[in-house]
Design a protein around this motif. Structure first.
Motif, mmCIF file in Angstrom:
data_model
loop_
_atom_site.group_PDB
_atom_site.id
_atom_site.type_symbol
_atom_site.label_atom_id
_atom_site.label_comp_id
_atom_site.label_asym_id
_atom_site.label_seq_id
_atom_site.Cartn_x
_atom_site.Cartn_y
_atom_site.Cartn_z
ATOM 1 N N PRO A 54 20.535 -9.030 12.082
ATOM 2 C CA PRO A 54 19.334 -9.745 12.545
ATOM 3 C C PRO A 54 19.142 -11.072 11.819
ATOM 4 C CG PRO A 54 18.828 -7.441 12.109
ATOM 5 C CD PRO A 54 20.224 -7.681 11.618
ATOM 6 N N ILE A 55 19.429 -11.063 10.508
ATOM 7 C CA ILE A 55 19.256 -12.307 9.749
ATOM 8 C C ILE A 55 20.280 -13.340 10.205
ATOM 9 C CG2 ILE A 55 19.391 -13.316 7.439
ATOM 10 C CD1 ILE A 55 18.302 -10.672 6.381
ATOM 11 N N TYR A 56 21.500 -12.866 10.391
ATOM 12 C CA TYR A 56 22.539 -13.770 10.874
ATOM 13 C C TYR A 56 22.119 -14.377 12.218
ATOM 14 C CZ TYR A 56 26.820 -15.311 13.063
ATOM 15 O OH TYR A 56 27.744 -16.060 13.712
ATOM 16 N N TRP A 57 21.614 -13.545 13.100
ATOM 17 C CA TRP A 57 21.234 -14.005 14.442
ATOM 18 C C TRP A 57 20.094 -15.016 14.355
ATOM 19 C CZ3 TRP A 57 24.939 -12.954 17.508
ATOM 20 C CH2 TRP A 57 24.809 -13.223 18.886
ATOM 21 N N THR A 58 19.170 -14.757 13.464
ATOM 22 C CA THR A 58 18.071 -15.697 13.254
ATOM 23 C C THR A 58 18.612 -17.065 12.845
ATOM 24 O OG1 THR A 58 16.745 -13.849 12.466
ATOM 25 C CG2 THR A 58 15.927 -16.050 11.989
ATOM 26 N N ILE A 59 19.520 -17.054 11.883
ATOM 27 C CA ILE A 59 20.093 -18.325 11.416
ATOM 28 C C ILE A 59 20.846 -19.004 12.548
ATOM 29 C CG2 ILE A 59 21.769 -19.350 9.828
ATOM 30 C CD1 ILE A 59 21.067 -17.111 7.850
ATOM 31 N N LYS A 60 21.607 -18.207 13.286
ATOM 32 C CA LYS A 60 22.409 -18.769 14.376
ATOM 33 C C LYS A 60 21.515 -19.467 15.404
ATOM 34 C CE LYS A 60 24.108 -17.865 18.597
ATOM 35 N NZ LYS A 60 24.148 -16.979 19.733
ATOM 36 N N ILE A 61 20.453 -18.784 15.810
ATOM 37 C CA ILE A 61 19.585 -19.388 16.827
ATOM 38 C C ILE A 61 18.881 -20.619 16.281
ATOM 39 C CG2 ILE A 61 17.494 -18.993 18.207
ATOM 40 C CD1 ILE A 61 18.488 -16.193 18.690
ATOM 41 N N ILE B 82 26.115 -15.204 25.352
ATOM 42 C CA ILE B 82 26.065 -14.655 23.993
ATOM 43 C C ILE B 82 27.329 -15.025 23.254
ATOM 44 C CG2 ILE B 82 25.983 -12.539 22.653
ATOM 45 C CD1 ILE B 82 24.254 -11.345 24.834
ATOM 46 N N ARG B 83 27.155 -15.857 22.218
ATOM 47 C CA ARG B 83 28.309 -16.247 21.404
ATOM 48 C C ARG B 83 27.979 -16.036 19.940
ATOM 49 N NH1 ARG B 83 31.145 -21.649 23.432
ATOM 50 N NH2 ARG B 83 31.967 -21.396 21.334
ATOM 51 N N LEU B 84 29.023 -15.826 19.146
ATOM 52 C CA LEU B 84 28.783 -15.575 17.730
ATOM 53 C C LEU B 84 28.287 -16.834 17.021
ATOM 54 C CD1 LEU B 84 29.029 -12.811 16.778
ATOM 55 C CD2 LEU B 84 31.269 -13.310 15.794
ATOM 56 N N TRP B 85 28.714 -18.009 17.494
ATOM 57 C CA TRP B 85 28.293 -19.270 16.872
ATOM 58 C C TRP B 85 28.279 -20.338 17.949
ATOM 59 C CZ3 TRP B 85 25.858 -19.581 12.551
ATOM 60 C CH2 TRP B 85 25.657 -20.823 11.916
ATOM 61 N N PRO B 86 27.234 -21.174 18.019
ATOM 62 C CA PRO B 86 27.155 -22.170 19.094
ATOM 63 C C PRO B 86 28.256 -23.228 18.959
ATOM 64 C CG PRO B 86 25.444 -22.558 17.470
ATOM 65 C CD PRO B 86 26.074 -21.254 17.102
ATOM 66 N N SER B 87 28.607 -23.855 20.051
ATOM 67 C CA SER B 87 29.679 -24.852 20.001
ATOM 68 C C SER B 87 29.214 -26.141 19.316
ATOM 69 C CB SER B 87 30.171 -25.168 21.420
ATOM 70 O OG SER B 87 29.061 -25.520 22.224
ATOM 71 N N ARG B 88 27.915 -26.398 19.325
ATOM 72 C CA ARG B 88 27.368 -27.537 18.581
ATOM 73 C C ARG B 88 26.261 -27.034 17.671
ATOM 74 N NH1 ARG B 88 24.318 -30.780 21.534
ATOM 75 N NH2 ARG B 88 24.778 -29.741 23.498
ATOM 76 N N MET B 89 26.088 -27.703 16.524
ATOM 77 C CA MET B 89 25.006 -27.306 15.624
ATOM 78 C C MET B 89 23.984 -28.420 15.515
ATOM 79 S SD MET B 89 26.562 -25.417 12.310
ATOM 80 C CE MET B 89 25.279 -26.075 11.287
ATOM 81 N N THR B 90 22.738 -28.033 15.216
ATOM 82 C CA THR B 90 21.718 -29.052 15.040
ATOM 83 C C THR B 90 20.711 -28.594 13.984
ATOM 84 O OG1 THR B 90 19.900 -30.208 16.070
ATOM 85 C CG2 THR B 90 20.391 -28.023 16.928
#
Ligand code: ATP
Ligand code: MG
Lengths: 281, 351
Positions: free
Chosen positions: A30-37, A50-58
């Protein structure tokens, strides 16, 4: 372990680490998902699946939380409330726990029982009366009210916690100190206190986290923006028609930071075994 | 240094009376040992003197001062606990210096006292260690050191050696005795080990159910126990007891055999008495009390023989090495002056 073949040992190790890994993943996902979003750009949130990590970060979500919202204010409020609650509860619970641990007095069993009973009420049941009482005292919609309520609700458990830690400090130590020239209070300060620091650390940590993440009373008692704690503030991201997930998650990640720092600081006090060697074997 | 005087001490825990009418005078420099079975109130008495328990009646004086209401810290005593009670967060040096620091003694004095005490106890190399880094015997020494640096009026010990193994216990016993001989501080020492009591005490106080049974020098208690309880408690292996009825100058035992009573005994004809004979005073002889050997235990220096005689289990300590086998029939006797006579109903000594 003796009598085990190499294969059994390896299988055992794999099983052990496998189980631990499963647990860690379960706890941290859950913490990982929070950070990811929180670092996913708004436009990718729904389009990428649903992806483990987005293709772009912001970091835009963080920027807008910090600059464009009242979050710094909520944060400060949460810190004021949680730190005050943790401090007051720990001091009171230490003294109460000491009394329960060391003295025999009339009504001791009754006090313990009442403390225990307070823990059995469903919170929802006591909210209306508390709201009325606090309203008449002028304690709604300000932080003092929250501190008082959080203190009241945490003190019973914290007292039992401190009592059990104090029970673990041999009575002989205190008596030795009193013979060596201490008053009871001196003995408490010079001998008992240093030995119960781990216990106090645990109590502080417990109460701090409980106050930090409390939502129900915060929601009931606080209306104005300036008095909101962070958990209440999080709900401002839930609009009538949409939820701003990115900003909400960014705010959540920021809210985790003080808790993590706090535990890092407390860690050395949480080490047990300080009393080892006090008495005999 | 000071004398300690106890007058009519009473103490109750709830409805249970733990100490009853304790009267005891301990002289300046004396080493007094309190013994008695578990639960007889030894620790309670010691803790009352220390001020850790409040008494329900009576007077406690240390020196000339009435200390009934003085706090433990104001009684100028030091106590060595069974558990040692070392402060786990302080190293050996700070443990020993703790009381002097509290008293705000000058630093030079503290350093001097600590180094003197640690030299005396062989703790010199351990001063920087924490209690958990010490062995049981070393902890015991630190606890002693903490008591001596204070230079108190009275030392109180509550079974200080009972957590040590047998060998260390006898070494420490000797050390404590030597320490007392050099410091000459009034000491009250609680134990239920009668070897400790016999070897260390100037005087022994035997307690039972919160009541003092007898006070006296070790050998006096051994040779002339005031009642059956003391007779049975002091001495190992324990004294042999036989129920008997007095008849002229002798006592008739349950099996009909007779033993000649000591001359000093004033016993009315036909009185119900108890005869006590220490194992080392029983001897094999041609006539006397008939017995049957049950077990023979050679101990090297002596031989312990257990027999059945007059319906009792009897222990005999022989310095020579008798050739005996279980089942052998043997007669037992003792010199009249070695026989203890007690009243069966009151338990009091009659000779
Ligand atoms: N705090 C207490 N509350 C109630 N009863 C107590 C308390 N402390 C001791 N007692 C009782 O008082 C009696 C005497 O206890 P005490 O500890 O003085 O015995 P003792 O002679 O030191 O025994 P031991 O050789 O086992 O240490 C015991 O029966 C004990 O159960
Ligand atoms: Mg005891």
């Amino acid at each position: 372990m003796p009598g085990q073949s190499l294969f059994q040992r390896i299988a055992g190790q794999i099983g052990l680490y496998g189980a631990v890994a499963c647990y860690v993943v379960f706890a941290l996902l859950p913490i990982y998902w929070t950070i990811k979003i929180s670092v996913t750009p708004q436009d990718l949130l729904y389009s990428e699946g649903i992806r483990l990590w987005p293709s772009r970060m912001t970091l835009a979500n963080y920027a807008s939380v910090l600059k464009a919202s009242d979050f710094p204010r909520y944060f400060l409020n949460s810190i004021i409330v949680s730190v005050s609650t943790a401090f007051i509860v720990t001091v009171v619970a230490s003294f109460a726990g000491y009394a329960l641990s060391r003295f025999r007095f009339r009504g001791k069993a009754l006090v313990s029982l009442v403390l225990l009973l307070t823990q059995t009420f469903p919170l929802v049941m006591v909210i209306p009366p508390i709201y009325r009482i606090m309203g008449q005292l002028g304690l709604t919609d300000n932080l003092y009210g929250l501190i008082i309520i959080y203190t009241a609700f945490n003190i019973a458990f914290a007292t039992f916690l401190m009592q059990s830690f104090l029970d673990g400090v041999p009575k002989d130590l205190e008596e030795a100190a009193m013979i060596d020239g201490c008053t009871r209070l001196d003995a408490l300060r010079r001998v008992i206190l240093p030995l119960t620091l781990p216990g106090m650390g645990a109590t502080v940590a417990f109460v701090f986290t409980a106050a930090w993440s409390e939502l129900l009373f915060g929601l009931m008692l606080i209306n104005s923006e300036s008095q909101k704690t962070f958990s209440v503030g999080l709900l401002t991201f839930v609009g009538k028609f949409a939820v701003d997930w990115g900003q909400m998650m960014a705010a959540s990640v920021l809210a985790l930071i003080p808790v993590c720092l706090f535990f890092l600081f407390l860690q050395r006090y949480l080490v047990t075994g300080l009393t080892a060697g006090a008495v005999k074997g | 240094m000071a004398s300690v005087s106890l007058r009519g001490i009473h103490k109750k825990f709830g409805p249970v009376s733990v100490l009853e009418k304790i009267d005891l005078d301990i002289e300046d420099g004396e080493f007094v040992v309190l013994v008695g079975p578990s639960g007889c109130g030894k620790s309670t008495l010691l803790r009352s003197i220390a001020g850790l328990e409040t008494i329900d009646g009576g007077e406690i004086r240390i020196g000339d001062r009435l200390v009934n209401h003085a706090a433990p810290k104001d009684r100028d005593i030091a106590m060595v606990f069974q558990s040692y009670a070392l402060y786990p967060h302080m190293d050996v040096r700070r443990n020993m210096a703790f009381s002097l620091n509290l008293r705000k003694s000058p630093a030079e004095l503290i350093a001097e006292r600590v180094s003197a005490a640690s030299a005396k106890l062989g703790l010199g190399s351990l001063l920087e260690r924490l209690p958990k880094q010490l062995s049981g015997g070393q902890r015991q020494r630190v606890a002693m050191g903490r008591a001596i640096v204070r230079n108190p009026k009275v030392f109180l010990f509550d079974e200080p050696l009972s957590n040590l193994d047998a060998k260390l216990r006898s070494t420490m016993r000797t050390e404590i005795k030597a320490l007392h001989q050099s410091l000459k501080t009034t000491s009250i020492y609680v134990t239920h080990d009668q070897i400790e009591a016999m070897t260390m005490a100037n005087r022994i106080v035997v307690m039972h159910d919160g009541i003092i049974q007898q006070v006296g020098p070790p050998l006096e208690l051994y040779d002339r126990p005031a009642n059956i309880f003391v007779a049975g408690f002091i001495g190992s292996p324990t004294m042999n007891f036989f129920d008997a009825v007095s008849q002229g100058k002798s006592a008739r035992l349950g099996d009909g055999s007779a033993l000649v009573l000591p001359t000093g005994a004033v016993v009315k004809e036909g009185r119900e008495i108890v005869i006590g004979i220490r194992p080392e005073h029983l001897r094999f002889s041609g006539e006397g009390l008939p017995g049957r050997v049950v077990v023979v235990e050679p101990l090297g220096m002596s031989t312990q023989v257990t027999l059945d005689a007059a319906g009792e289990r009897v222990t005999l300590m022989a310095l020579e090495r008798p050739s005996l086998a279980p089942g052998d029939a043997k007669s037992l006797t003792a010199r009249p002056e070695d026989i203890h006579v007690f009243d069966r109903s009151t338990g009091l000594r009659l000779n």
